[in-house]
Design a protein around this motif. Structure first.
Motif, PDB file in Angstrom:
ATOM      1  N   GLY A  40      42.330   7.126  31.617  1.00  0.00           N
ATOM      2  CA  GLY A  40      42.450   7.120  33.219  1.00  0.00           C
ATOM      3  C   GLY A  40      41.830   8.302  33.417  1.00  0.00           C
ATOM      4  N   ASP A  41      41.096   8.966  32.897  1.00  0.00           N
ATOM      5  CA  ASP A  41      40.333  10.183  33.375  1.00  0.00           C
ATOM      6  C   ASP A  41      39.120   9.754  33.991  1.00  0.00           C
ATOM      7  OD1 ASP A  41      42.091  12.076  32.273  1.00  0.00           O
ATOM      8  OD2 ASP A  41      40.732  12.694  30.657  1.00  0.00           O
ATOM      9  N   ALA A  42      38.803  10.471  34.936  1.00  0.00           N
ATOM     10  CA  ALA A  42      37.611  10.089  35.752  1.00  0.00           C
ATOM     11  C   ALA A  42      36.169  10.482  35.005  1.00  0.00           C
ATOM     12  CB  ALA A  42      37.582  10.868  37.279  1.00  0.00           C
ATOM     13  N   ARG A  43      35.131   9.984  34.842  1.00  0.00           N
ATOM     14  CA  ARG A  43      34.007  10.348  34.268  1.00  0.00           C
ATOM     15  C   ARG A  43      33.084  11.001  35.310  1.00  0.00           C
ATOM     16  NH1 ARG A  43      35.388  10.028  29.041  1.00  0.00           N
ATOM     17  NH2 ARG A  43      36.393   8.100  28.542  1.00  0.00           N
ATOM     18  N   VAL A  44      32.370  12.062  34.878  1.00  0.00           N
ATOM     19  CA  VAL A  44      31.401  12.540  35.615  1.00  0.00           C
ATOM     20  C   VAL A  44      30.202  12.031  35.440  1.00  0.00           C
ATOM     21  CG1 VAL A  44      30.359  14.602  36.578  1.00  0.00           C
ATOM     22  CG2 VAL A  44      32.778  14.778  35.805  1.00  0.00           C
ATOM     23  N   PRO A  45      29.499  11.275  36.313  1.00  0.00           N
ATOM     24  CA  PRO A  45      27.993  10.825  35.861  1.00  0.00           C
ATOM     25  C   PRO A  45      26.958  11.493  35.245  1.00  0.00           C
ATOM     26  CG  PRO A  45      28.603  10.109  38.234  1.00  0.00           C
ATOM     27  CD  PRO A  45      29.683  11.252  37.757  1.00  0.00           C
TER      28      PRO A  45
END
Length: 55
Positions: A40-45
Motif C-alpha cells: 500500500g505504500d506510495a512509490r516515488v517515481p
C-alpha cells in the motif's frame, strides 16, 4: 453429549488456527520483502529500482 463436543472443537480449532497463523505470518514477512516495500505504500517515481553495480 455437549461435554464430548468441547474437547473435539478445541482441538480442531487449534489444528486449524495454527497453520493459518503460520501462513499469515509468513505472507506478512515475505510479500513486503519481495516487493521492496509494503503493497500500500506510495512509490516515488524518481526512485530508481536499479541497484548500483560497480563494473
Amino acid at each position: 453429549m455437549q461435554r464430548a463436543k468441547a474437547p473435539f472443537l478445541t482441538s480442531m480449532l487449534i489444528a486449524v488456527l495454527g497453520p493459518v497463523f503460520f501462513v499469515m505470518a509468513t505472507a506478512f514477512i515475505t510479500i513486503p520483502y519481495s516487493l521492496g516495500g509494503h503493497p500500500g505504500d506510495a512509490r516515488v517515481p524518481s526512485q530508481s529500482l536499479s541497484v548500483f553495480h560497480p563494473s
